[in-house]
Motif scaffolding. Structure first.
Motif, PDB file in Angstrom:
ATOM      1  N   SER A  79      -7.086   3.059  -6.072  1.00  0.00           N
ATOM      2  CA  SER A  79      -6.464   4.286  -5.585  1.00  0.00           C
ATOM      3  C   SER A  79      -7.584   5.254  -5.245  1.00  0.00           C
ATOM      4  N   ALA A  80      -7.319   6.111  -4.262  1.00  0.00           N
ATOM      5  CA  ALA A  80      -8.347   7.066  -3.857  1.00  0.00           C
ATOM      6  C   ALA A  80      -7.718   8.220  -3.104  1.00  0.00           C
ATOM      7  N   ALA A  81      -8.361   9.358  -3.233  1.00  0.00           N
ATOM      8  CA  ALA A  81      -8.038  10.511  -2.393  1.00  0.00           C
ATOM      9  C   ALA A  81      -8.963  10.442  -1.182  1.00  0.00           C
ATOM     10  N   VAL A 135      -3.279  15.516 -13.351  1.00  0.00           N
ATOM     11  CA  VAL A 135      -2.852  14.870 -14.593  1.00  0.00           C
ATOM     12  C   VAL A 135      -1.880  13.727 -14.288  1.00  0.00           C
ATOM     13  N   GLU A 136      -0.919  13.978 -13.392  1.00  0.00           N
ATOM     14  CA  GLU A 136       0.069  12.945 -13.065  1.00  0.00           C
ATOM     15  C   GLU A 136      -0.570  11.736 -12.380  1.00  0.00           C
ATOM     16  N   HIS A 137      -1.497  11.981 -11.457  1.00  0.00           N
ATOM     17  CA  HIS A 137      -2.185  10.856 -10.808  1.00  0.00           C
ATOM     18  C   HIS A 137      -2.959  10.038 -11.845  1.00  0.00           C
ATOM     19  N   ALA A 138      -3.616  10.708 -12.771  1.00  0.00           N
ATOM     20  CA  ALA A 138      -4.362   9.995 -13.815  1.00  0.00           C
ATOM     21  C   ALA A 138      -3.420   9.148 -14.666  1.00  0.00           C
ATOM     22  N   LYS A 198       0.344  17.209  12.681  1.00  0.00           N
ATOM     23  CA  LYS A 198       0.664  18.147  11.618  1.00  0.00           C
ATOM     24  C   LYS A 198       0.430  17.523  10.255  1.00  0.00           C
ATOM     25  N   GLU A 199       0.695  16.233  10.146  1.00  0.00           N
ATOM     26  CA  GLU A 199       0.512  15.532   8.882  1.00  0.00           C
ATOM     27  C   GLU A 199      -0.733  14.672   8.944  1.00  0.00           C
ATOM     28  N   HIS A 200      -1.332  14.447   7.781  1.00  0.00           N
ATOM     29  CA  HIS A 200      -2.467  13.542   7.718  1.00  0.00           C
ATOM     30  C   HIS A 200      -2.460  12.804   6.385  1.00  0.00           C
ATOM     31  N   LEU A 201      -3.139  11.682   6.383  1.00  0.00           N
ATOM     32  CA  LEU A 201      -3.238  10.837   5.204  1.00  0.00           C
ATOM     33  C   LEU A 201      -4.208  11.482   4.221  1.00  0.00           C
ATOM     34  N   VAL A 202      -3.767  11.696   2.972  1.00  0.00           N
ATOM     35  CA  VAL A 202      -4.625  12.352   1.980  1.00  0.00           C
ATOM     36  C   VAL A 202      -5.038  11.425   0.841  1.00  0.00           C
ATOM     37  N   MET A 257       0.848  -1.157   0.000  1.00  0.00           N
ATOM     38  CA  MET A 257       0.000   0.000   0.000  1.00  0.00           C
ATOM     39  C   MET A 257       0.896   1.222   0.000  1.00  0.00           C
ATOM     40  N   LEU A 258       0.593   2.167  -0.847  1.00  0.00           N
ATOM     41  CA  LEU A 258       1.339   3.411  -0.927  1.00  0.00           C
ATOM     42  C   LEU A 258       0.468   4.493  -0.297  1.00  0.00           C
ATOM     43  N   LEU A 259       0.915   5.004   0.840  1.00  0.00           N
ATOM     44  CA  LEU A 259       0.150   5.975   1.611  1.00  0.00           C
ATOM     45  C   LEU A 259       0.688   7.370   1.351  1.00  0.00           C
ATOM     46  N   ILE A 260      -0.180   8.279   0.966  1.00  0.00           N
ATOM     47  CA  ILE A 260       0.223   9.641   0.612  1.00  0.00           C
ATOM     48  C   ILE A 260      -0.085  10.557   1.792  1.00  0.00           C
TER      49      ILE A 260
END
Length: 121
Positions: free
Chosen positions: A46-48, A28-31, A76-80, A1-4
């Motif tokens: 994949s999902a935002a 565009v890059e995600h597409a 400060k950071e969160h999963l997007v 899993m790739l977590l952004i």
């Protein structure tokens, strides 16, 4: 899993024109990444993810369900967003993660997903 992951403070610190250009380019890059991973058969999903303010946190303590609006912990950071991929190696997962545009200004975490048989780890 790739977590952004993202840090809103870093995003807000960018000049508005840079934010707009990054956001438009990222779409565009995600597409493109999605299309390539579909073609290679490596993409599972994949999902935002919505803003953390829309979060509901649920905990069960002593048999009672407790739910609160918002994230459980202040961070400060969160999963997007995320990509679930099936690929041959950690090296391949790293190659895919490096193509995700967010890796250039934030970070993408690679974490293996386990099925019930993997719980002995």
């Amino acid at each position: 899993m790739l977590l952004i992951w993202s840090n809103p403070e870093n995003w807000e610190a960018l000049p508005p024109a840079d934010r707009a250009a990054l956001a438009d380019g990222a779409v565009v890059e995600h597409a493109t990444v999605d299309a390539d991973l579909i073609a290679s058969g490596e993409l599972i999903v994949s999902a935002a993810l919505a803003d953390p303010v829309t979060t509901r946190t649920v905990r069960v303590r002593d048999g009672a369900t407790l739910s609160t609006d918002g994230p459980f912990a202040e961070a400060k950071e969160h999963l997007v967003g995320y990509y679930m991929v099936e690929c041959e190696s950690l090296e391949r997962a790293t190659e895919i993660a490096a193509r995700i545009p967010d890796a250039r200004w934030e970070r993408v975490e690679i974490r293996p997903a386990m099925d019930i048989a993997g719980l002995e780890m």
